[in-house]
Design a protein around this motif. Structure first.
Motif, short mmCIF file in Angstrom:
data_model
loop_
_atom_site.label_atom_id
_atom_site.label_comp_id
_atom_site.label_asym_id
_atom_site.label_seq_id
_atom_site.Cartn_x
_atom_site.Cartn_y
_atom_site.Cartn_z
N SER A 13 0.80 -1.22 0.00
CA SER A 13 0.00 0.00 0.00
C SER A 13 0.84 1.27 0.00
CB SER A 13 -0.95 0.00 1.20
OG SER A 13 -0.23 -0.11 2.41
N SER A 14 2.10 1.17 0.44
CA SER A 14 2.97 2.36 0.38
C SER A 14 4.42 1.93 0.31
CB SER A 14 2.74 3.27 1.59
OG SER A 14 3.25 2.69 2.77
N ILE A 15 5.24 2.77 -0.32
CA ILE A 15 6.67 2.54 -0.47
C ILE A 15 7.38 3.81 0.00
CG2 ILE A 15 8.55 1.98 -2.05
CD1 ILE A 15 6.46 0.71 -3.90
N THR A 16 8.18 3.69 1.06
CA THR A 16 8.84 4.86 1.64
C THR A 16 10.35 4.69 1.58
OG1 THR A 16 7.00 5.09 3.21
CG2 THR A 16 9.02 6.33 3.68
N PRO A 17 11.07 5.58 0.90
CA PRO A 17 12.53 5.49 0.86
C PRO A 17 13.13 5.56 2.26
CG PRO A 17 11.72 7.05 -0.78
CD PRO A 17 10.56 6.71 0.10
N LEU A 18 14.19 4.80 2.50
CA LEU A 18 14.85 4.79 3.80
C LEU A 18 16.00 5.79 3.87
CD1 LEU A 18 14.89 0.95 4.50
CD2 LEU A 18 13.41 2.68 5.52
N GLY A 19 16.19 6.52 2.83
CA GLY A 19 17.24 7.54 2.79
C GLY A 19 17.19 8.28 1.47
N ALA A 22 21.21 7.27 -3.49
CA ALA A 22 20.73 6.45 -4.61
C ALA A 22 20.62 4.98 -4.25
CB ALA A 22 21.65 6.63 -5.81
N ASP A 23 21.48 4.52 -3.33
CA ASP A 23 21.47 3.10 -2.98
C ASP A 23 20.62 2.80 -1.76
OD1 ASP A 23 23.07 4.35 -1.14
OD2 ASP A 23 24.72 2.89 -1.24
N ALA A 24 19.76 3.73 -1.35
CA ALA A 24 18.91 3.52 -0.19
C ALA A 24 17.83 2.49 -0.48
CB ALA A 24 18.27 4.84 0.24
N GLY A 25 17.47 1.76 0.54
CA GLY A 25 16.38 0.80 0.42
C GLY A 25 15.04 1.49 0.66
N VAL A 26 14.01 0.68 0.84
CA VAL A 26 12.66 1.22 1.05
C VAL A 26 11.96 0.45 2.16
CG1 VAL A 26 12.41 1.99 -1.35
CG2 VAL A 26 11.63 -0.30 -0.69
N ARG A 27 10.98 1.09 2.74
CA ARG A 27 10.08 0.41 3.68
C ARG A 27 8.75 0.18 2.96
NH1 ARG A 27 9.63 1.70 9.97
NH2 ARG A 27 11.65 0.67 9.69
#
Length: 204
Positions: A13-19, A22-27
């Protein structure tokens, strides 16, 4: 460990960058759909489209997982909003209805055909050539978290094509119903085939 038997179809339902790098992951925030959450604890493993992820927060109706950029680069379907196949980690009291699945994606395949054959559907997938030695007639393979049986294998110079017959029930209760030519899918080879190949390579 998992079985490849999808327990529910959920939805990212949502994708939130973790930083900001450019190489940051997501929640990923996931609506669990029909997956019961009462026995899920923080740190538990849940497979999303066949990729094992760790629960970092939960509610009565869903959960969140953090996905590294490396995992995003090596999987399909975890970087977009929409439906995902869900399965909780196997317990020793569970039935092994599919086959032993680790939840580690070995490669990405591409759907070549997804056509009706009688009452069923024939799924033809092109797999990377380095996965060919693990794919065998009547062997097991995991496609987007679903344990399936290979009906046909053919090797080409650059890839390996395999065919699967999907019964109506499997199509209805998984996200496989959304597949179409060109769709990328997560593939996991059979665990036993992996160890057999390793043992044979040491005998050379």
């Amino acid at each position: 460990m998992f079985t490849g038997i999808v327990a529910a179809v959920g939805k990212i339902s949502s994708i939130t960058p973790l930083g900001e790098q450019a190489d940051a992951g997501v929640r990923l925030t996931v609506d669990a759909g029909g997956l019961p959450m009462d026995d899920v604890a923080l740190g538990d493993s849940i497979a999303l489209n066949g990729a094992c992820m760790t629960v970092v927060s939960k509610t009565a109706s869903g959960f969140a997982v953090d996905v590294s950029r490396e995992s995003l680069n090596r999987t399909a379907g975890l970087d977009v909003l929409g439906e995902v196949n869900l399965e909780k980690a196997l317990t020793l009291a569970d039935r092994l209805g599919g086959h032993l699945v680790s939840g580690h994606v070995d490669g990405l395949g591409t759907v070549l055909r997804f056509d009706p054959v009688g009452e069923s559907m024939e799924l033809v997938v092109e797999a990377p050539s380095d996965m060919a030695r693990y794919l065998a007639y009547k062997g097991s393979v995991v496609v987007n978290g679903v344990s399936l049986t290979v009906n046909r294998v053919s090797d080409t110079e650059k890839a390996c094509e395999f065919s699967i017959n999907l019964i109506p029930h499997t199509v209805q209760v998984t996200t496989l119903k959304h597949l179409k030519p060109g769709t990328r899918v997560n593939l996991e080879i059979d665990l036993i085939a992996r160890y057999v190949e390793r043992m044979l390579s040491l005998q050379k």
